[in-house]
Design a protein around this motif. Structure first.
Motif, PDB file in Angstrom:
ATOM      1  N   GLY A   1      15.108  34.367  26.740  1.00 18.41           N
ATOM      2  CA  GLY A   1      14.670  33.057  27.211  1.00 18.41           C
ATOM      3  C   GLY A   1      13.548  33.116  28.217  1.00 18.41           C
ATOM      4  N   ASP A   2      13.038  34.323  28.533  1.00 16.46           N
ATOM      5  CA  ASP A   2      11.948  34.457  29.483  1.00 16.46           C
ATOM      6  C   ASP A   2      10.778  35.196  28.834  1.00 16.46           C
ATOM      7  OD1 ASP A   2      12.228  33.435  32.286  1.00 16.46           O
ATOM      8  OD2 ASP A   2      14.169  34.443  32.136  1.00 16.46           O
ATOM      9  N   THR A   3       9.597  34.975  29.375  1.00 15.33           N
ATOM     10  CA  THR A   3       8.393  35.649  28.892  1.00 15.33           C
ATOM     11  C   THR A   3       7.989  36.736  29.877  1.00 15.33           C
ATOM     12  OG1 THR A   3       6.896  34.162  30.066  1.00 15.33           O
ATOM     13  CG2 THR A   3       7.610  33.489  27.850  1.00 15.33           C
ATOM     14  N   HIS A   4       7.096  37.606  29.449  1.00 17.70           N
ATOM     15  CA  HIS A   4       6.555  38.622  30.352  1.00 17.70           C
ATOM     16  C   HIS A   4       5.949  37.957  31.587  1.00 17.70           C
ATOM     17  CE1 HIS A   4       5.953  41.860  26.957  1.00 17.70           C
ATOM     18  NE2 HIS A   4       7.185  41.406  27.031  1.00 17.70           N
TER      19      HIS A   4
ATOM     20  N   GLY B   1      21.238  39.253  28.760  1.00 18.12           N
ATOM     21  CA  GLY B   1      21.549  37.835  28.866  1.00 18.12           C
ATOM     22  C   GLY B   1      22.033  37.262  27.551  1.00 18.12           C
ATOM     23  N   ASP B   2      22.636  36.094  27.636  1.00 15.26           N
ATOM     24  CA  ASP B   2      23.168  35.403  26.455  1.00 15.26           C
ATOM     25  C   ASP B   2      22.241  34.276  26.046  1.00 15.26           C
ATOM     26  OD1 ASP B   2      25.543  36.941  26.485  1.00 15.26           O
ATOM     27  OD2 ASP B   2      26.331  35.654  28.081  1.00 15.26           O
ATOM     28  N   LEU B   3      22.240  33.976  24.772  1.00 16.37           N
ATOM     29  CA  LEU B   3      21.488  32.816  24.301  1.00 16.37           C
ATOM     30  C   LEU B   3      22.184  31.547  24.769  1.00 16.37           C
ATOM     31  CD1 LEU B   3      20.642  33.845  20.638  1.00 16.37           C
ATOM     32  CD2 LEU B   3      19.001  33.422  22.460  1.00 16.37           C
ATOM     33  N   PRO B   4      21.457  30.612  25.403  1.00 19.36           N
ATOM     34  CA  PRO B   4      22.086  29.352  25.802  1.00 19.36           C
ATOM     35  C   PRO B   4      22.500  28.548  24.579  1.00 19.36           C
ATOM     36  CG  PRO B   4      19.707  29.247  26.107  1.00 19.36           C
ATOM     37  CD  PRO B   4      20.023  30.666  25.738  1.00 19.36           C
ATOM     38  N   LYS B   5      23.694  27.966  24.632  1.00 19.01           N
ATOM     39  CA  LYS B   5      24.243  27.276  23.473  1.00 19.01           C
ATOM     40  C   LYS B   5      23.459  26.023  23.104  1.00 19.01           C
ATOM     41  CE  LYS B   5      28.961  28.876  24.356  1.00 19.01           C
ATOM     42  NZ  LYS B   5      30.356  28.491  24.658  1.00 19.01           N
ATOM     43  N   ASP B   6      22.859  25.369  24.094  1.00 19.62           N
ATOM     44  CA  ASP B   6      22.208  24.087  23.821  1.00 19.62           C
ATOM     45  C   ASP B   6      20.691  24.196  23.732  1.00 19.62           C
ATOM     46  OD1 ASP B   6      21.970  24.749  26.447  1.00 19.62           O
ATOM     47  OD2 ASP B   6      22.310  22.736  27.236  1.00 19.62           O
ATOM     48  N   VAL B   7      20.165  25.410  23.611  1.00 26.08           N
ATOM     49  CA  VAL B   7      18.714  25.574  23.491  1.00 26.08           C
ATOM     50  C   VAL B   7      18.416  26.356  22.220  1.00 26.08           C
ATOM     51  CG1 VAL B   7      16.636  26.509  24.546  1.00 26.08           C
ATOM     52  CG2 VAL B   7      18.444  25.559  25.995  1.00 26.08           C
ATOM     53  N   ALA B   8      17.761  25.691  21.270  1.00 23.99           N
ATOM     54  CA  ALA B   8      17.494  26.316  19.979  1.00 23.99           C
ATOM     55  C   ALA B   8      16.274  27.225  20.037  1.00 23.99           C
ATOM     56  CB  ALA B   8      17.289  25.229  18.925  1.00 23.99           C
ATOM     57  N   ASP B   9      15.266  26.815  20.798  1.00 20.85           N
ATOM     58  CA  ASP B   9      14.020  27.570  20.850  1.00 20.85           C
ATOM     59  C   ASP B   9      13.862  28.220  22.208  1.00 20.85           C
ATOM     60  OD1 ASP B   9      12.333  28.005  18.834  1.00 20.85           O
ATOM     61  OD2 ASP B   9      11.178  26.159  19.044  1.00 20.85           O
ATOM     62  N   VAL B  10      14.038  29.508  22.292  1.00 19.40           N
ATOM     63  CA  VAL B  10      13.868  30.210  23.559  1.00 19.40           C
ATOM     64  C   VAL B  10      12.852  31.325  23.374  1.00 19.40           C
ATOM     65  CG1 VAL B  10      16.197  29.714  24.384  1.00 19.40           C
ATOM     66  CG2 VAL B  10      15.778  31.793  23.080  1.00 19.40           C
ATOM     67  N   ALA B  11      12.257  31.731  24.472  1.00 20.79           N
ATOM     68  CA  ALA B  11      11.296  32.829  24.422  1.00 20.79           C
ATOM     69  C   ALA B  11      11.989  34.081  23.900  1.00 20.79           C
ATOM     70  CB  ALA B  11      10.728  33.070  25.820  1.00 20.79           C
ATOM     71  N   ASN B  12      11.245  34.878  23.129  1.00 22.03           N
ATOM     72  CA  ASN B  12      11.867  36.024  22.486  1.00 22.03           C
ATOM     73  C   ASN B  12      10.981  37.264  22.604  1.00 22.03           C
ATOM     74  OD1 ASN B  12      14.157  36.939  21.136  1.00 22.03           O
ATOM     75  ND2 ASN B  12      13.178  36.803  19.130  1.00 22.03           N
ATOM     76  N   GLU B  13      10.373  37.445  23.777  1.00 26.66           N
ATOM     77  CA  GLU B  13       9.490  38.593  23.969  1.00 26.66           C
ATOM     78  C   GLU B  13      10.285  39.862  24.270  1.00 26.66           C
ATOM     79  OE1 GLU B  13       6.213  37.827  26.604  1.00 26.66           O
ATOM     80  OE2 GLU B  13       5.846  35.850  25.741  1.00 26.66           O
ATOM     81  N   PHE B  14      11.524  39.707  24.713  1.00 17.42           N
ATOM     82  CA  PHE B  14      12.433  40.837  24.916  1.00 17.42           C
ATOM     83  C   PHE B  14      13.666  40.626  24.036  1.00 17.42           C
ATOM     84  CE2 PHE B  14      10.248  40.291  28.992  1.00 17.42           C
ATOM     85  CZ  PHE B  14       9.863  41.591  29.318  1.00 17.42           C
ATOM     86  N   HIS B  15      14.258  41.729  23.635  1.00 16.58           N
ATOM     87  CA  HIS B  15      15.477  41.627  22.822  1.00 16.58           C
ATOM     88  C   HIS B  15      16.677  42.305  23.475  1.00 16.58           C
ATOM     89  CE1 HIS B  15      12.164  41.050  19.916  1.00 16.58           C
ATOM     90  NE2 HIS B  15      13.017  40.233  19.311  1.00 16.58           N
ATOM     91  N   TYR B  16      16.415  43.365  24.246  1.00 18.09           N
ATOM     92  CA  TYR B  16      17.515  44.143  24.823  1.00 18.09           C
ATOM     93  C   TYR B  16      17.222  44.491  26.279  1.00 18.09           C
ATOM     94  CZ  TYR B  16      18.583  44.666  19.880  1.00 18.09           C
ATOM     95  OH  TYR B  16      18.851  44.399  18.557  1.00 18.09           O
TER      96      TYR B  16
END
Length: 283
Positions: free
Chosen positions: A75-78, A101-116
């Motif tokens: 959910g965050d960017t660089h 971190g966990d994906l927020p349940k009520d937000v469909a579109d979150v930043a995805n620049e990191f995965h792990y």
């Protein structure tokens, strides 16, 4: 009871209201008397508490005992993370709890620049070198999304090799799980300190819900006893205090580096455990 001096730390989550903050500060004063290594402040799924976390970190840190922000990458960017890390570095924050971190349940579109989480550890090391001590999560009873225990250990090792300085475990009530996890880490050449996360038991329903979410196991004998006391809150709390005190006593005999307490913004349960253990901070 035992008498010990060990590093201890406490975890808070950022309240939503001014009234909640005032109540938290009252709890802070009581716990601060134990001179902990630090107070850590959680970071909501997808950065949903970003501003409240940052403000609480800065406020607590200014009081003299180090505050340690949690930082997740989902959910965050660089750019947004670097701005936040710059603020922390410039205000003297020396430690970061570094999480996927966990994906927020009520937000469909979150930043995805990191995965792990290991990617976040690598990012911070690349941009800030050794400016921060990076603390990562560990799962003695295996991360709920891991294929198996070995796969989970490999993922943990990736975080260590990326530059993690220490780890805090998910809470557990079986000391054998922690001992086995540490032994397996040592066999893999992992030598960073692994602090057991301790969750006081005060409410069966909440504990069961938290445990389902994070994959923590409540041993069957504890579960059944908690059910026995579901209509007797005082008896349940007394039982929970005994269980967690005995767990901590066992962990001390294993040579743990310290304790991290999940306070849920309440001081009394944790203070009672510390009193039972006659535990004082080594800081």
């Amino acid at each position: 009871m035992v008498s010990n001096q060990l590093p201890i730390s406490f975890e808070f989550f950022p309240p939503k209201t001014e009234e909640g903050i005032a109540k938290l500060m009252a709890q802070y004063k009581l716990l601060a008397a134990y001179n902990p290594e630090y107070f850590s402040i959680t970071y909501g799924a997808g950065g949903t508490t970003r501003d409240r976390t940052k403000q609480l970190v800065l406020d607590i840190n200014a009081k003299g005992i180090p505050a340690v922000p949690h930082l997740s990458c989902i959910g965050d960017t660089h750019h947004s993370l670097k701005a936040l890390l710059d603020t922390y570095k410039n205000t003297g924050i020396g430690n970061i709890v570094t999480l996927r971190g966990d994906l927020p349940k009520d937000v469909a579109d979150v930043a995805n620049e990191f995965h792990y989480a290991n990617e976040l550890v690598t990012f911070i090391r690349q941009h800030y070198g050794d400016s921060f001590k990076l603390i990562v999560a560990a799962y003695p009873e295996v991360h709920p999304e891991a294929k198996n225990a070995q796969h989970d250990l490999i993922n943990f090792k990736r975080k260590v090799e990326a530059g993690a300085s220490a780890a805090i475990t998910q809470y557990f009530y079986n000391s054998d799980a922690y001992e086995d996890f540490v032994n397996r880490c040592q066999q893999q050449g992992i030598t960073i300190p692994i602090y057991p996360g301790i969750m006081p038991i005060t409410n069966h329903e909440k504990l069961a819900r938290f445990s389902r979410m994070c994959g923590a196991e409540i041993p069957q004998w504890i579960e059944k006893r908690l059910l026995d006391y579901q209509d007797e809150p005082s008896s349940l709390k007394a039982f929970g205090l005994d269980v967690v005190t005995q767990l901590c006593e066992k962990l001390i005999t294993l040579g743990i580096p310290g304790f991290h307490f999940y306070t849920l913004n309440q001081s009394t349960p944790t203070l009672k455990i510390l009193e039972n253990l006659r535990l004082t901070s080594a800081v």
